[in-house]
Design a protein around this motif. Structure first.
Motif, mmCIF file in Angstrom:
data_model
loop_
_atom_site.group_PDB
_atom_site.id
_atom_site.type_symbol
_atom_site.label_atom_id
_atom_site.label_comp_id
_atom_site.label_asym_id
_atom_site.label_seq_id
_atom_site.Cartn_x
_atom_site.Cartn_y
_atom_site.Cartn_z
ATOM 1 N N ALA A 76 0.828 -1.207 0.000
ATOM 2 C CA ALA A 76 0.000 0.000 0.000
ATOM 3 C C ALA A 76 0.863 1.258 0.000
ATOM 4 N N VAL A 77 1.996 1.204 0.723
ATOM 5 C CA VAL A 77 2.894 2.355 0.751
ATOM 6 C C VAL A 77 3.536 2.570 -0.619
ATOM 7 N N GLU A 78 3.807 1.510 -1.340
ATOM 8 C CA GLU A 78 4.366 1.646 -2.690
ATOM 9 C C GLU A 78 3.356 2.323 -3.615
ATOM 10 N N VAL A 79 2.073 1.929 -3.461
ATOM 11 C CA VAL A 79 1.029 2.595 -4.244
ATOM 12 C C VAL A 79 0.974 4.076 -3.888
ATOM 13 N N LEU A 80 1.078 4.387 -2.585
ATOM 14 C CA LEU A 80 1.091 5.776 -2.141
ATOM 15 C C LEU A 80 2.222 6.554 -2.796
ATOM 16 N N SER A 81 3.393 5.943 -2.928
ATOM 17 C CA SER A 81 4.544 6.615 -3.539
ATOM 18 C C SER A 81 4.247 7.005 -4.980
ATOM 19 N N TRP A 82 3.655 6.106 -5.741
ATOM 20 C CA TRP A 82 3.331 6.403 -7.131
ATOM 21 C C TRP A 82 2.275 7.510 -7.230
ATOM 22 N N MET A 83 1.258 7.415 -6.407
ATOM 23 C CA MET A 83 0.201 8.431 -6.456
ATOM 24 C C MET A 83 0.737 9.797 -6.063
ATOM 25 N N ALA A 84 1.536 9.839 -4.993
ATOM 26 C CA ALA A 84 2.079 11.116 -4.535
ATOM 27 C C ALA A 84 2.996 11.732 -5.581
ATOM 28 N N ALA A 85 3.832 10.893 -6.218
ATOM 29 C CA ALA A 85 4.749 11.402 -7.242
ATOM 30 C C ALA A 85 3.967 12.065 -8.374
ATOM 31 N N GLY A 86 2.862 11.419 -8.799
ATOM 32 C CA GLY A 86 2.068 11.983 -9.890
ATOM 33 C C GLY A 86 1.448 13.318 -9.532
ATOM 34 N N TRP A 87 0.852 13.420 -8.340
ATOM 35 C CA TRP A 87 0.177 14.657 -7.956
ATOM 36 C C TRP A 87 1.164 15.758 -7.591
ATOM 37 N N ILE A 88 2.327 15.419 -7.073
ATOM 38 C CA ILE A 88 3.336 16.445 -6.772
ATOM 39 C C ILE A 88 3.743 17.182 -8.042
ATOM 40 N N GLY A 89 3.944 16.437 -9.126
ATOM 41 C CA GLY A 89 4.327 17.081 -10.381
ATOM 42 C C GLY A 89 3.275 18.070 -10.851
#
Length: 554
Positions: free
Chosen positions: A66-79
């Motif tokens: 779940a934390v790995e999924v969080l990393s991908w989602m956060a990276a996308g929205w940060i950009g």
């Protein structure tokens, strides 16, 4: 047994705490342009960093996924958030609010959905395997093509935002130069961590949350310590745009060949066109003129618009970039239609006063002289009164003509010997002036001036003094004071009435407050044209002082 310190978790947690601190410090500036997007960026960093810190020390494999999924989602929205902040902060809110930019939010949304789906179906990554390293639970897996495309999209968003910030803020020059460097460098550490993660270089631990810590430190230096949210580039950018778009004066921007690049709204309204319909057309075609000079001095143009024929005076300014490359011109059109009409009316009125009124006044004056010679007693007195009144009218007409000539004088400056010049002017005024006026000037004193205008100034000063002093002496002197030539005319008369001096001080006449003639106005106008300082003193008689600029004395 000694266990490894989970320093990646500690570093990620430190990034989360630092981002919370930055959010708290920026709370007073949340209403500034782009600030809410910046808050969204830092808040996402907080969630990612804290969530990642907890996840990599957890022993539950499902929680780690779940934390790995969080990393991908956060990276996308940060950009997406970071680019939105950069656009808003630099005054490009119109882009952020456009439908096509809002549609670009589909990129981080798609990354989020793909990350969730990747827990069941290999989309962004494949071959997931938890690996313990550096005292934390890492994740080893292979990036799939969609994963690389997603990371590339995020990096593109961040890169564009960084370029916008760096370019705009550095344009302040030395004001925020160090802060601008900090802003430009801040995305590099987490960007390096994301690159290592995507390329699979090093142990299977995503160091991006850890490397957010130097990013936060650099942003805190720029936006908190440097106060860059207190003085932001949006004001400058919007102000520069408004300076052209919002003014009521038509402005055209053309390239070096004189072809239209854009028009401001005032130009569109004046010429009855819209910018898109005239792009790349020669400006001369729009104006209905065979040619228009965009690389020379301003010129007058007569343009037929939908409303009427209008007269414009153009002013051209070169457009150059920072490297000095000539890109085109800004052409400003000053509407002088009313001014031209007033000039023409004044020309007609001036000719009428100078010729018709003057000629008729001369006739009346001559007849009054004959009557005064042939009549006796009270009738002769009436004739003399008429003669004197008409004489004053003729003199006023002559001064009005002189005033008209002075207002358009463009004579070059010449160096004159002050003593001989003043003596010559006094002699030209006749025997009475020669007997009553004393000239006192040091030998060798010279002045750089316009001789014609200086002669008008001295003539009127001396004439005014002689006429109003009832036979007393008049002194004309010139001295050097602090490098400047100071001309003084002193008489022993009753002094200039206060109401006439008040008119000169206020710079205007009204029906109830006016001078008795235009001699004083002529003196003032000539002094102004010569750049001299004019002062009156009426404590005992009248003393008029004219102080010429220091660079006119030799």
């Amino acid at each position: 047994m000694v266990t490894d310190v989970p320093w990646p978790a500690v570093g990620a947690l430190a990034s989360g705490v630092g981002s919370l601190y930055l959010l708290a410090r920026l709370r007073p500036h949340w209403e500034q342009p782009g600030a809410r997007w910046f808050v969204a960026t830092i808040a996402t960093i907080t969630v990612w960093s804290v969530g990642y810190a907890v996840g990599i020390v957890a022993v539950s494999p499902p929680f780690r996924v779940a934390v790995e999924v969080l990393s991908w989602m956060a990276a996308g929205w940060i950009g997406f958030f970071f680019l939105s902040f950069a656009l808003g902060y630099t005054g490009r809110t119109g882009i952020v609010e456009s439908w096509w930019y809002r549609a670009s939010a589909v990129v981080p949304l798609a990354i989020s959905l793909l990350a969730i789906a990747s827990t069941q179906t290999p989309l962004l990554w494949g071959g997931y395997e938890p690996v313990r390293v550096w005292g934390v639970l890492g994740a080893a897996y292979t990036f799939l093509p969609l994963g690389y495309v997603s990371i590339l999209g995020v990096m593109l968003f961040v890169s564009i935002g960084t370029v916008l910030l760096f370019d705009t803020v550095i344009s302040y020059g030395p004001l925020y130069r160090r802060e601008a460097i900090a802003v430009g460098l801040s995305p590099l550490p987490p960007g390096l961590g994301a690159l290592l993660w995507a390329l699979g270089l090093g142990p299977p631990v995503n160091l991006t949350p850890v490397l957010f810590l130097p990013h936060i430190v650099l942003d805190a230096y720029a936006f908190v310590g440097g106060g860059m949210f207190e003085f932001h580039p949006a004001t400058r950018r919007i102000g520069e745009r408004a300076a052209i778009d919002d003014i009521g004066t038509p402005v055209a921007i053309v390239d070096v060949e004189g072809r239209i690049v854009t028009l401001n709204p005032a130009a569109e309204a004046t010429f009855g066109v819209d910018t898109e319909s005239v792009l790349t057309r020669p400006l001369a075609d729009l104006l209905g003129s065979e040619t228009i000079s965009v690389d020379g001095e301003g010129e007058r143009l007569s343009v037929e618009t939908d409303r009427q024929r209008q007269e414009f005076k153009t002013q051209q300014t070169e457009l150059r970039d920072e490297a000095g490359t000539h890109l085109g011109y800004t052409v400003l059109f000053q509407d002088i239609t009313d001014e031209i009409r007033r000039e023409r009316r004044l020309e007609v009125l001036n000719r009428f006063l100078r010729h018709n009124v003057r000629n008729e006044s001369v006739v009346i004056r001559g007849r009054a002289e004959l009557l005064a010679e042939t009549l006796d007693g009270e009738e002769a007195t009436h004739a003399e009164t008429i003669e004197a009144a008409v004489g004053r009218l003729v003199d006023s007409g002559e001064k009005a003509r002189t005033l008209s000539e002075v207002s358009t004088s463009g004579d070059a400056f010449e160096t004159v010997d002050v003593a001989s010049f003043l003596a010559g002017v006094v002699d030209s005024l006749g025997p009475e002036a020669g007997e009553r006026v004393t000239v006192s000037v040091p030998d060798g004193l010279e002045l750089s001036t316009q001789p014609v205008l200086l002669e008008v100034l001295v003539e009127n000063l001396v004439e005014n003094a002689v006429e109003h002093t009832d036979g007393s002496d008049v002194t004309v002197s010139a001295t050097v004071d602090d490098g400047a030539v100071v001309l003084t005319v002193v008489d022993g008369g009753p002094g200039i009435p206060d109401h006439e001096l008040a008119v000169l001080d206020s710079g205007q006449e009204t029906d109830l407050n006016h001078g008795s003639g235009i001699g004083l106005w002529l003196i003032r106008w000539v002094a102004t044209t010569l750049g001299a300082d004019l002062r009156f003193s009426v404590e005992s008689g009248t003393s008029v002082t004219v102080r010429f600029p220091t660079d006119r004395a030799d």
